[in-house]
Design an enzyme around this catalytic site. Structure first.
Site, mmCIF file in Angstrom:
data_model
loop_
_atom_site.group_PDB
_atom_site.id
_atom_site.type_symbol
_atom_site.label_atom_id
_atom_site.label_comp_id
_atom_site.label_asym_id
_atom_site.label_seq_id
_atom_site.Cartn_x
_atom_site.Cartn_y
_atom_site.Cartn_z
ATOM 1 N N LEU A 132 0.820 -1.216 0.000
ATOM 2 C CA LEU A 132 0.000 0.000 0.000
ATOM 3 C C LEU A 132 0.860 1.276 0.000
ATOM 4 C CD1 LEU A 132 -2.979 1.042 0.312
ATOM 5 C CD2 LEU A 132 -2.565 1.079 2.774
ATOM 6 N N GLN A 145 0.891 5.001 10.591
ATOM 7 C CA GLN A 145 0.681 3.577 10.892
ATOM 8 C C GLN A 145 1.147 3.229 12.298
ATOM 9 O OE1 GLN A 145 2.539 1.045 7.981
ATOM 10 N NE2 GLN A 145 1.528 -0.790 8.738
ATOM 11 N N ASN A 194 -6.298 11.953 -2.246
ATOM 12 C CA ASN A 194 -7.348 12.533 -3.084
ATOM 13 C C ASN A 194 -7.881 11.482 -4.068
ATOM 14 O OD1 ASN A 194 -5.696 12.540 -5.419
ATOM 15 N ND2 ASN A 194 -4.894 14.578 -4.959
ATOM 16 N N ARG A 239 -4.634 -2.037 -7.936
ATOM 17 C CA ARG A 239 -4.683 -3.062 -6.898
ATOM 18 C C ARG A 239 -5.951 -3.907 -6.912
ATOM 19 N NH1 ARG A 239 0.580 -3.714 -5.241
ATOM 20 N NH2 ARG A 239 1.508 -1.666 -4.889
#
Lengths: 147, 185
Positions: free
Chosen positions: B60, B70, B140, B151
């Site tokens: 990601l 994170q 955005n 993905r």
């Protein structure tokens, strides 16, 4: 150049606090959010102060805003966008633009002679709308002391 | 806001998104026609992602011009129950046995090191990529659309496909006009 605020992300200081706690907490988001509600604005201010002090400005990226800019030429906007790639600009027509940025970019604009004038207009709009009084005091305090 | 995807892995919650109507009012005031393409840079989403493996968050965070914060393993203790187990391992008895044994060994070593005074930031070197993590992500619509395109592709791995399609569903539900043109894979 005239700058007007169209939209800002809700409760900016709390959002920044959520991002900070996310890094150091194993708890699910609901628990982080209710903990932050309970502790209140003084705690959000403490966390924001810590982020600014440690220069961990990444957490500021979650506070976002969109502006209407009127009376700005292509060169003027082009120079801003080139210097600050996270600032997004779309020409509506003639000298009217939509500009979007996050509050980290706003702080960087404020600290850079190329961006200071524009940042001052944005901060003044945020002041006027009373969107983020704690953030404005912490990030742009020199303005308050100077006036 | 509600959680989408109440499963064993990958839970996603939309924390906020830009008010598209506020942008449309400005366009109307200026006499400019609504064009989803022109607003892609100006509509922003903030998501909370939980119970996703670190394998998937490594994939990601390769998407740049996106803001991530994170859960850190430097200061938070790792817990043994928090791992994602791929179906190919779960459904294969011999493989699952090997996986489970390895996890037991790894976590036992982690706990022993922490108990012996090794800082968590150093003990974590032994932790598996299967470990579940949590993060907030702000991006955005243009970057989100690029992420969704890449993905949800068939060649992407199952976990990030699940994540990308959940992000897509939440964004489409919040701002349908912006996503009307994207072609479903």
């Amino acid at each position: 150049m005239k700058v007007s605020l169209i939209w800002t992300s809700p409760r900016p200081e709390k959002t920044i606090a959520v991002a900070m706690r996310r890094c150091y907490s194993t708890k699910p988001i609901e628990e982080i959010e209710s903990e932050l509600e309970q502790k209140g604005a003084e705690y959000w201010k403490y966390l924001l102060g810590k982020a600014m002090q440690d220069k961990s400005l990444d957490v500021l990226e979650h506070f976002t805003m969109t502006l209407l800019v009127e009376g700005a030429g292509e060169t003027e906007v082009g120079n801003l966008v080139r210097g600050f790639p996270y600032l997004r600009a779309t020409q509506l027509k003639d000298s009217d633009w939509l500009l979007s940025l996050n509050s980290r970019t706003l702080v960087e604009l404020w600290r850079d002679p190329r961006g200071k004038g524009f940042a001052q207009l944005v901060v003044s709009e945020l002041d006027g709308a009373n969107v983020c009084p704690i953030f404005n005091e912490m990030a742009f305090g020199e303005r308050i002391r100077a006036s | 806001m509600r959680w989408l995807s109440e499963r064993e892995f990958v839970r996603v919650k939309l924390l906020y998104n830009t008010d598209l109507d506020a942008l449309k009012r400005v366009l109307a005031q200026k006499g400019v026609a609504f064009d989803p393409e022109a607003l892609m840079d100006h509509v922003v989403y903030m998501f909370e992602i939980e119970d996703c493996s670190r394998v998937t968050t490594h994939q990601l965070v390769r998407h740049r011009a996106v803001s991530y914060d994170q859960e850190s393993q430097r200061f938070s203790a790792a817990t043994r129950e928090g791992v994602v187990t791929p179906a190919s391992i779960q459904t294969n008895e011999a493989a699952y046995k090997a996986y489970d044994e390895a996890l037991k060994t790894v976590y036992s070593a982690y706990e022993k090191m922490v108990a012996a005074g090794v800082p968590k930031e150093d003990a974590r070197y032994i932790l598996p990529s299967a470990i579940k993590t949590k993060l907030v992500m702000t991006l955005n619509a243009r970057n989100l659309m690029h992420l969704v395109w890449q993905r949800t592709a068939l060649q992407a791995q199952w976990e990030i496909r699940e994540l990308a399609s959940t992000l897509h569903s939440l964004a489409r539900e919040a701002t349908p006009e912006l996503w009307a043109k994207i072609i479903e894979r």
